[in-house]
Design an enzyme around this catalytic site. Sequence first.
Site, short mmCIF file in Angstrom:
data_model
loop_
_atom_site.label_atom_id
_atom_site.label_comp_id
_atom_site.label_asym_id
_atom_site.label_seq_id
_atom_site.Cartn_x
_atom_site.Cartn_y
_atom_site.Cartn_z
N ASP A 14 0.87 -1.17 0.00
CA ASP A 14 0.00 0.00 0.00
C ASP A 14 0.92 1.23 0.00
O ASP A 14 2.11 1.13 0.27
CB ASP A 14 -0.88 -0.04 1.25
CG ASP A 14 -1.69 1.22 1.42
OD1 ASP A 14 -2.43 1.60 0.51
OD2 ASP A 14 -1.55 1.87 2.49
N ASP A 16 -0.14 5.21 0.94
CA ASP A 16 -0.36 6.20 2.01
C ASP A 16 -0.46 5.51 3.36
O ASP A 16 -1.27 4.60 3.55
CB ASP A 16 -1.64 6.99 1.74
CG ASP A 16 -1.52 7.88 0.52
OD1 ASP A 16 -0.81 8.89 0.60
OD2 ASP A 16 -2.10 7.54 -0.52
#
Length: 221
Positions: A14, A16
């Site tokens: 991922d 952020d």
Amino acid sequence: MSLPDRPFAAVLFDMDGTLVDSTAAIARCWTTWATEHGITAEALVAAHGHGRPAAEIVRDLVGARLAEQAAARITELEVADVDGVVQLPGVPQLLAAVPAGRWAVVTSCSRPLADARRHAAGLPEPAVLVTYDDVTRGKPDPECFVLGARRLGVDPADCLVVEDAPAGLAAARAAGCATLAVRTTHPTGPLEADAVVDLLSHVRASADGAGVRVRIDGPRV
């Protein structure tokens, strides 16, 4: 909880809250957007589950009729504001230890926003980048991680997903991936993963012909 003691074909990250800290920029942009659209702070907090695509949050808040224009506005705000977006601790070292063709970024951001934040933080170019623009259903649906593995030419069951949010971890589990959670955005409360760490500076990776091995040298949570 512990990571499976085996080599992984690839690692799917991922972005952020996992690779980059964009918290302040996100708060500024969504506060401005909510003010412009007459959304209360309470409603924004209730809808804004971390890891969910912005377009889906916007639709929940303004309804389907206004969703397209409102989603374009939050994208405009976020692409323009990348002040303070930086790599999180341990990220440069971890990415440098994983061969370039063995990792991907799988994010709920749109492609323009993902590019803006990656470049602002100075992240290296991933072999594969999967964004919300590439899928029909966002996290917690597993489509994004299945697609990331497919584009790397590997089976999702042979991948490790590194995530910070419950929605992303749920998507990874549904895709059949092993999971490593980092507590950057959820410092307390349960995170359902094979292993949980405070920061990626506690994680080490090495690679050989069999794949990528990941171990935790620091405290587990």
